[in-house]
Scaffold this motif. Structure first.
Motif, PDB file in Angstrom:
ATOM      1  N   ALA A 241     -20.484 -14.163 -19.374  1.00 11.80           N
ATOM      2  CA  ALA A 241     -20.588 -15.577 -19.756  1.00 11.80           C
ATOM      3  C   ALA A 241     -19.544 -15.929 -20.814  1.00 11.80           C
ATOM      4  O   ALA A 241     -18.914 -16.996 -20.759  1.00 11.80           O
ATOM      5  CB  ALA A 241     -21.988 -15.878 -20.271  1.00 11.80           C
ATOM      6  N   GLY A 242     -19.325 -15.022 -21.775  1.00 15.91           N
ATOM      7  CA  GLY A 242     -18.330 -15.274 -22.806  1.00 15.91           C
ATOM      8  C   GLY A 242     -16.918 -15.380 -22.245  1.00 15.91           C
ATOM      9  O   GLY A 242     -16.142 -16.267 -22.629  1.00 15.91           O
ATOM     10  N   LEU A 243     -16.575 -14.491 -21.303  1.00 16.10           N
ATOM     11  CA  LEU A 243     -15.255 -14.540 -20.685  1.00 16.10           C
ATOM     12  C   LEU A 243     -15.089 -15.798 -19.830  1.00 16.10           C
ATOM     13  O   LEU A 243     -13.998 -16.377 -19.768  1.00 16.10           O
ATOM     14  CB  LEU A 243     -15.036 -13.294 -19.825  1.00 16.10           C
ATOM     15  N   SER A 244     -16.167 -16.224 -19.173  1.00 12.27           N
ATOM     16  CA  SER A 244     -16.075 -17.444 -18.359  1.00 12.27           C
ATOM     17  C   SER A 244     -15.834 -18.666 -19.246  1.00 12.27           C
ATOM     18  O   SER A 244     -15.091 -19.581 -18.870  1.00 12.27           O
ATOM     19  CB  SER A 244     -17.354 -17.633 -17.531  1.00 12.27           C
ATOM     20  N   LEU A 245     -16.433 -18.679 -20.434  1.00 15.87           N
ATOM     21  CA  LEU A 245     -16.182 -19.785 -21.371  1.00 15.87           C
ATOM     22  C   LEU A 245     -14.767 -19.721 -21.931  1.00 15.87           C
ATOM     23  O   LEU A 245     -14.158 -20.756 -22.211  1.00 15.87           O
ATOM     24  CB  LEU A 245     -17.205 -19.741 -22.508  1.00 15.87           C
ATOM     25  N   LEU A 246     -14.234 -18.503 -22.064  1.00 12.28           N
ATOM     26  CA  LEU A 246     -12.845 -18.361 -22.494  1.00 12.28           C
ATOM     27  C   LEU A 246     -11.894 -18.992 -21.472  1.00 12.28           C
ATOM     28  O   LEU A 246     -10.875 -19.585 -21.848  1.00 12.28           O
ATOM     29  CB  LEU A 246     -12.505 -16.881 -22.700  1.00 12.28           C
ATOM     30  N   LEU A 247     -12.245 -18.880 -20.184  1.00 10.22           N
ATOM     31  CA  LEU A 247     -11.454 -19.546 -19.135  1.00 10.22           C
ATOM     32  C   LEU A 247     -11.340 -21.042 -19.407  1.00 10.22           C
ATOM     33  O   LEU A 247     -10.282 -21.650 -19.226  1.00 10.22           O
ATOM     34  CB  LEU A 247     -12.096 -19.334 -17.758  1.00 10.22           C
ATOM     35  N   TRP A 248     -12.455 -21.628 -19.812  1.00 12.88           N
ATOM     36  CA  TRP A 248     -12.493 -23.075 -20.051  1.00 12.88           C
ATOM     37  C   TRP A 248     -11.484 -23.471 -21.131  1.00 12.88           C
ATOM     38  O   TRP A 248     -10.773 -24.469 -21.000  1.00 12.88           O
ATOM     39  CB  TRP A 248     -13.906 -23.483 -20.461  1.00 12.88           C
ATOM     40  N   PHE A 249     -11.423 -22.683 -22.199  1.00 14.72           N
ATOM     41  CA  PHE A 249     -10.547 -23.043 -23.315  1.00 14.72           C
ATOM     42  C   PHE A 249      -9.080 -22.724 -23.020  1.00 14.72           C
ATOM     43  O   PHE A 249      -8.184 -23.360 -23.585  1.00 14.72           O
ATOM     44  CB  PHE A 249     -11.003 -22.323 -24.586  1.00 14.72           C
TER      45      PHE A 249
ATOM     46  N   LEU B 176     -27.305 -15.383 -16.792  1.00 13.72           N
ATOM     47  CA  LEU B 176     -27.853 -14.985 -18.080  1.00 13.72           C
ATOM     48  C   LEU B 176     -29.203 -15.652 -18.318  1.00 13.72           C
ATOM     49  O   LEU B 176     -30.149 -15.019 -18.814  1.00 13.72           O
ATOM     50  CB  LEU B 176     -26.873 -15.350 -19.199  1.00 13.72           C
ATOM     51  N   GLY B 177     -29.320 -16.912 -17.921  1.00 11.49           N
ATOM     52  CA  GLY B 177     -30.592 -17.613 -18.052  1.00 11.49           C
ATOM     53  C   GLY B 177     -31.688 -16.996 -17.193  1.00 11.49           C
ATOM     54  O   GLY B 177     -32.848 -16.897 -17.619  1.00 11.49           O
ATOM     55  N   MET B 178     -31.326 -16.564 -15.972  1.00 12.69           N
ATOM     56  CA  MET B 178     -32.304 -15.905 -15.093  1.00 12.69           C
ATOM     57  C   MET B 178     -32.821 -14.619 -15.718  1.00 12.69           C
ATOM     58  O   MET B 178     -34.004 -14.294 -15.629  1.00 12.69           O
ATOM     59  CB  MET B 178     -31.689 -15.625 -13.730  1.00 12.69           C
ATOM     60  N   LEU B 179     -31.927 -13.862 -16.344  1.00 12.25           N
ATOM     61  CA  LEU B 179     -32.340 -12.623 -16.992  1.00 12.25           C
ATOM     62  C   LEU B 179     -33.312 -12.902 -18.134  1.00 12.25           C
ATOM     63  O   LEU B 179     -34.356 -12.247 -18.248  1.00 12.25           O
ATOM     64  CB  LEU B 179     -31.107 -11.880 -17.520  1.00 12.25           C
ATOM     65  N   ILE B 180     -32.976 -13.881 -18.954  1.00 16.83           N
ATOM     66  CA  ILE B 180     -33.838 -14.217 -20.091  1.00 16.83           C
ATOM     67  C   ILE B 180     -35.196 -14.717 -19.609  1.00 16.83           C
ATOM     68  O   ILE B 180     -36.250 -14.340 -20.145  1.00 16.83           O
ATOM     69  CB  ILE B 180     -33.147 -15.267 -20.979  1.00 16.83           C
ATOM     70  N   ALA B 181     -35.188 -15.560 -18.570  1.00 16.81           N
ATOM     71  CA  ALA B 181     -36.434 -16.147 -18.073  1.00 16.81           C
ATOM     72  C   ALA B 181     -37.377 -15.105 -17.486  1.00 16.81           C
ATOM     73  O   ALA B 181     -38.604 -15.292 -17.489  1.00 16.81           O
ATOM     74  CB  ALA B 181     -36.121 -17.221 -17.034  1.00 16.81           C
ATOM     75  N   THR B 182     -36.828 -14.017 -16.949  1.00 19.67           N
ATOM     76  CA  THR B 182     -37.666 -12.998 -16.308  1.00 19.67           C
ATOM     77  C   THR B 182     -37.741 -11.722 -17.136  1.00 19.67           C
ATOM     78  O   THR B 182     -38.123 -10.673 -16.621  1.00 19.67           O
ATOM     79  CB  THR B 182     -37.115 -12.677 -14.902  1.00 19.67           C
ATOM     80  N   TRP B 183     -37.370 -11.815 -18.411  1.00 16.74           N
ATOM     81  CA  TRP B 183     -37.320 -10.641 -19.282  1.00 16.74           C
ATOM     82  C   TRP B 183     -38.680  -9.938 -19.356  1.00 16.74           C
ATOM     83  O   TRP B 183     -38.773  -8.705 -19.279  1.00 16.74           O
ATOM     84  CB  TRP B 183     -36.865 -11.058 -20.669  1.00 16.74           C
ATOM     85  N   GLU B 184     -39.746 -10.708 -19.476  1.00 19.85           N
ATOM     86  CA  GLU B 184     -41.082 -10.135 -19.624  1.00 19.85           C
ATOM     87  C   GLU B 184     -41.912 -10.231 -18.344  1.00 19.85           C
ATOM     88  O   GLU B 184     -42.892  -9.500 -18.182  1.00 19.85           O
ATOM     89  CB  GLU B 184     -41.833 -10.847 -20.760  1.00 19.85           C
TER      90      GLU B 184
END
Length: 340
Positions: free
Chosen positions: A51-59, A104-112
């Motif tokens: 996710a961080g690298l994809s945001l770097l693409l934007w900039f 990343l959101g899917m991972l967080i949402a299903t963490w537990e």
């Protein structure tokens, strides 16, 4: 002529390969280490870095140009003209960022919530992220088709193993096995026709090169195919064959019947991936419109009519539902028709 800006000239390192393969490296690490807590941390680190690298693409993305950017190009299967060609433009850039953040959101949402076979679930989730990113990053049509098909593997196991045993099916009971198989068969049926369109484009490029007295070689590269003239009659069939593949994945009515089953019987992650990331719409924008522009104009009315039917049909059926997941399933058909 559609141009490209190489990653080595733009950012200095192969950022798209890192974005593409970081989730896969994370999946491999999870497979090697048999610890659930460690597996969760590895998955979180891999997805957060992606996710961080994809945001770097934007900039770092250059505005005001239609060129493909951060491109990487190397031979894959040279004798057949198949290459490992990655790149992003103003369309795919947004899809790449969306995929990375949603994953990343899917991972967080299903963490537990996911407590069975956690390591295998995380491997499937990371494999799904890699294959989805591959669809958006591929500039070579065979490479695109490869990721499009391999994506079925993690989706099939996510639905079959971690799906809800009490979902909606035409028989009234839960059947995640049925939903997983139905999704795969529908997608494969559309993909076969899409492969025919890719072969037509390749043969047309080869024929034009021979007519021009050039050394034809072989290529499935989108940038080259965009510069090759395509007769109106061939454009019609290319659009039709691509449309079947993208309409099933969309889904556009009447190719939508797999979606209520999958959204009801599949886990939350699958619903987010299939309803939130518009793979079919991206295919229409990336391939159908630029490669077959005349056919796109001629058949626009038909596509719009099917999309409008989906908007109204999905909304009406959604209004009849008393269960939240069913309402989401049918409202997704409606909003996907609007997108189309």
């Amino acid at each position: 002529m559609t141009s490209e800006i190489l990653a080595e000239h733009q950012i200095g390192f192969p950022i798209l390969s890192l974005i593409l393969f970081l989730p896969l490296i994370g999946a491999l690490a999870i497979w090697l280490f048999d610890q659930t807590a460690l597996a969760r941390r590895i998955a979180a680190a891999a997805m957060a870095a992606t996710a961080g690298l994809s945001l770097l693409l934007w900039f770092k993305f250059q505005r005001g140009t239609a060129s493909f950017q951060f491109t990487e190009h190397s031979d894959w299967i040279g004798p057949l003209g198949i290459s490992f060609h990655l790149g992003v433009d103003g369309i795919s850039l947004l899809f790449v960022i969306l995929t990375a953040l949603l994953s990343l959101g899917m991972l967080i949402a299903t963490w537990e919530t996911v407590t069975t076979s956690v390591r295998h679930y995380l491997i499937c989730l990371l494999a799904l992220e890699t294959t989805t990113l591959g669809v958006f990053l591929s500039v070579d049509l065979v490479l695109f088709f490869f990721f499009w098909e391999v994506m079925l593997l993690p989706l099939y196991f996510l639905i079959k193993v971690w799906g809800s045993p009490r979902g909606f099916t035409p028989r009234g009971g839960g059947d995640r096995d049925y939903s997983a198989l139905k999704y795969v068969l529908y997608t494969l049926a559309g993909s076969v026709l899409m492969l025919v369109a890719i072969v037509i484009l390749h043969l047309n490029d080869h024929a034009h090169a021979l007519e021009a007295g050039l050394s034809p070689g072989r290529s499935f590269d989108l940038l080259r195919l965009l510069e090759t003239p395509l007769a109106p009659s061939l454009q019609f069939w290319v659009f039709i064959f691509f449309f079947f593949g993208f309409a099933v994945k969309g889904p556009i009515v009447p190719f939508h019947t797999w979606m209520p089953n999958v959204l009801m019987d599949g886990p939350v992650a699958v619903g987010v991936a299939l309803a939130g990331i518009k793979l079919g719409t991206y295919g229409l924008l990336r391939f159908s419109l630029p490669l077959a522009p005349l056919a796109s104009q001629q058949l626009a009315t038909v596509v719009i009519a099917l999309a409008l039917i989906g908007v109204i049909y999905g909304a009406v059926i959604a209004l009849m539902q008393h269960q939240v997941r069913r309402l989401i399933a049918y409202s997704s058909i409606s909003h996907l028709g609007m997108v189309a």
